[in-house]
Design a protein around this motif. Structure first.
Motif, short mmCIF file in Angstrom:
data_model
loop_
_atom_site.label_atom_id
_atom_site.label_comp_id
_atom_site.label_asym_id
_atom_site.label_seq_id
_atom_site.Cartn_x
_atom_site.Cartn_y
_atom_site.Cartn_z
N GLU A 16 -14.13 31.26 49.59
CA GLU A 16 -15.21 30.10 49.25
C GLU A 16 -16.59 30.26 50.10
OE1 GLU A 16 -11.93 26.90 47.88
OE2 GLU A 16 -12.53 27.02 50.05
N THR A 18 -18.03 32.75 51.01
CA THR A 18 -19.08 33.64 50.58
C THR A 18 -20.14 33.02 49.65
OG1 THR A 18 -18.04 34.22 48.42
CG2 THR A 18 -17.22 35.58 50.31
N ALA A 19 -19.93 32.04 49.06
CA ALA A 19 -21.13 31.32 48.37
C ALA A 19 -22.10 30.89 49.34
CB ALA A 19 -20.55 30.04 47.69
N THR A 22 -24.85 33.85 49.78
CA THR A 22 -25.70 34.31 48.49
C THR A 22 -26.70 33.31 48.46
OG1 THR A 22 -23.96 33.55 47.18
CG2 THR A 22 -24.59 35.82 47.16
N ARG A 26 -30.76 33.19 49.09
CA ARG A 26 -32.00 32.79 48.23
C ARG A 26 -32.89 31.97 48.78
NH1 ARG A 26 -27.34 33.22 44.28
NH2 ARG A 26 -26.89 31.16 44.85
N GLY A 93 -17.52 31.82 39.06
CA GLY A 93 -17.74 31.67 40.27
C GLY A 93 -19.19 31.55 40.64
N ALA A 94 -19.37 30.32 40.34
CA ALA A 94 -20.93 29.92 40.49
C ALA A 94 -21.58 29.61 41.79
CB ALA A 94 -21.02 28.71 39.37
N ASN A 97 -25.15 28.34 43.31
CA ASN A 97 -26.26 28.88 42.44
C ASN A 97 -26.86 27.84 41.55
OD1 ASN A 97 -27.89 30.68 41.45
ND2 ASN A 97 -26.59 32.22 40.80
N ASP A 115 -15.94 27.20 39.46
CA ASP A 115 -15.81 27.79 40.67
C ASP A 115 -14.25 26.88 41.23
OD1 ASP A 115 -15.56 28.78 43.56
OD2 ASP A 115 -17.92 29.56 42.93
N SER A 139 -9.56 28.27 38.96
CA SER A 139 -9.56 29.65 39.57
C SER A 139 -9.44 30.52 38.25
CB SER A 139 -8.19 29.99 40.17
OG SER A 139 -8.36 31.55 40.37
N VAL A 140 -10.55 31.39 38.11
CA VAL A 140 -10.61 32.12 36.81
C VAL A 140 -9.59 33.35 36.78
CG1 VAL A 140 -13.10 31.91 36.78
CG2 VAL A 140 -12.36 33.98 38.03
N ASP A 160 -22.26 36.39 39.22
CA ASP A 160 -23.10 36.91 40.21
C ASP A 160 -22.17 36.84 41.65
OD1 ASP A 160 -24.81 37.49 41.92
OD2 ASP A 160 -26.57 36.13 41.51
N GLY A 161 -21.90 38.12 42.04
CA GLY A 161 -21.15 38.24 43.37
C GLY A 161 -19.54 37.91 43.02
N LEU A 162 -19.03 37.68 41.85
CA LEU A 162 -17.60 37.25 42.16
C LEU A 162 -16.72 38.39 42.22
CD1 LEU A 162 -15.31 35.08 41.49
CD2 LEU A 162 -15.73 35.74 39.31
#
Ligand SMILES: C[S@@+](CC[C@H](N)C(=O)[O-])C[C@H]1O[C@@H](n2cnc3c(N)ncnc32)[C@H](O)[C@@H]1O
Length: 280
Positions: A16, A18-19, A22, A26, A93-94, A97, A115, A139-140, A160-162
């Protein structure tokens, strides 16, 4: 003087967390002299979090590539909702963002940011609300992650990044499920090509003890952009592009500029920063 304390994110699981990387990349882009994405919400979101962001090791090259791939993904989602104004957009996995604010779709579009539960709590607390935009805690990799989403409209699935953090079997299951969960649409995501075992082990060792997401890299990836069509024949490759060949490459930081030149002769480098788009 009393300083307001930022949001505590100490209880986030490593994947988690890791969000944060990114979003921080930005935020750095937003403060850069010549921003690529220029997202002020990224800056204000990061400012509200109590975390040693400088430990994440976001170099100018990482900042540039994260901002540029976000811009490339935004553009593809924007094009999709322009052609399909009653579409559904699902950001997998937003993280934190603020893509929905940058794309700014018409009110007829329903947007879902998906997410894990703790990240969704943070999203709810830190990002402004927006009509027709919802945050979904799921969880996807669970079979029923999309059970509550509309199934009768053209759908843009963006990630993006998932995928680097999922196993190949989880990604295959997810890609197969997309075309039963949604009637038609587009799947678009950033990708790194094939990431060899040695590369992943070296990345893990080099980043041991840091907060770098390389620690949690699971997916070996694939070279041929058509490979996902073998997982699900209803997916058809529409586009394979590399950030290395975008016009912004002319103003890349020096090392990355050199890589973008080499990428013209050496495709594995171009694949490290690609965006893939499929229709179904
Ligand atoms: C590198 S971050 C990218 C976040 C966001 N897309 C961005 O661009 O900032 C990866 C995200 O995937 C989420 N994630 C990882 N595994 C997941 C899963 N099984 N289901 C949903 N989200 C997941 C993480 O919590 C994290 O927010």
């Amino acid at each position: 003087m009393c300083l307001a304390s930022g949001m505590d994110v100490g209880d986030l699981e490593p994947v988690e967390r890791t969000a944060l990387l990114t979003e921080y990349a930005r935020a750095l882009d937003a403060s850069a002299a010549r921003p690529i994405l220029a997202d002020p919400l990224a800056r204000s979101t990061v400012d509200e979090i109590d975390f040693p962001f400088s430990d994440l090791g976001v170099t100018p090259s990482v900042r540039t590539l994260v901002a540029l791939r976000a811009r490339m993904l935004d553009q593809r989602v924007r094009d999709f909702v322009t052609v399909n104004p009653c579409a559904v957009v699902v950001d997998l996995g937003a993280g934190l963002n603020s893509m929905v604010f940058r794309v700014d779709p018409p009110a007829t579009v329903d947007w879902f940011s998906v997410d894990l539960p703790r990240v969704i709590q943070l999203r709810n607390a830190l990002l402004p609300q927006r009509e027709n935009a919802r945050n979904l805690s799921a969880s996807v990799i669970e079979d029923d992650w999309a059970a509550t989403l509309p199934r009768d409209r053209s759908t843009a699935i963006v990630a993006d990044g998932l995928f680097a953090f999922l196993t190949e079997s989880a990604i295959v299951g997810l890609f197969r499920g997309l075309t039963t969960n949604f009637p038609s649409g587009m799947l678009v995501f950033n990708d790194y090509g094939r990431v060899g075992r040695l590369n992943r082990i070296t990345g893990r060792l080099a980043m041991r003890g840091t907060n770098s997401p390389h620690q949690h890299w699971n997916f070996a990836g694939f070279k041929d952009a058509r490979h996902p069509e073998t997982w699900n024949p209803r997916l058809h490759l529409n586009e394979e592009v590399s950030a290395m060949f975008e016009p912004e490459a002319a103003a890349f930081p020096m090392g990355l500029r050199l890589a973008s030149r080499v990428a013209k002769r050496f495709p594995p480098i171009a694949r490290k920063a690609r965006v893939l788009r499929y229709r179904f």
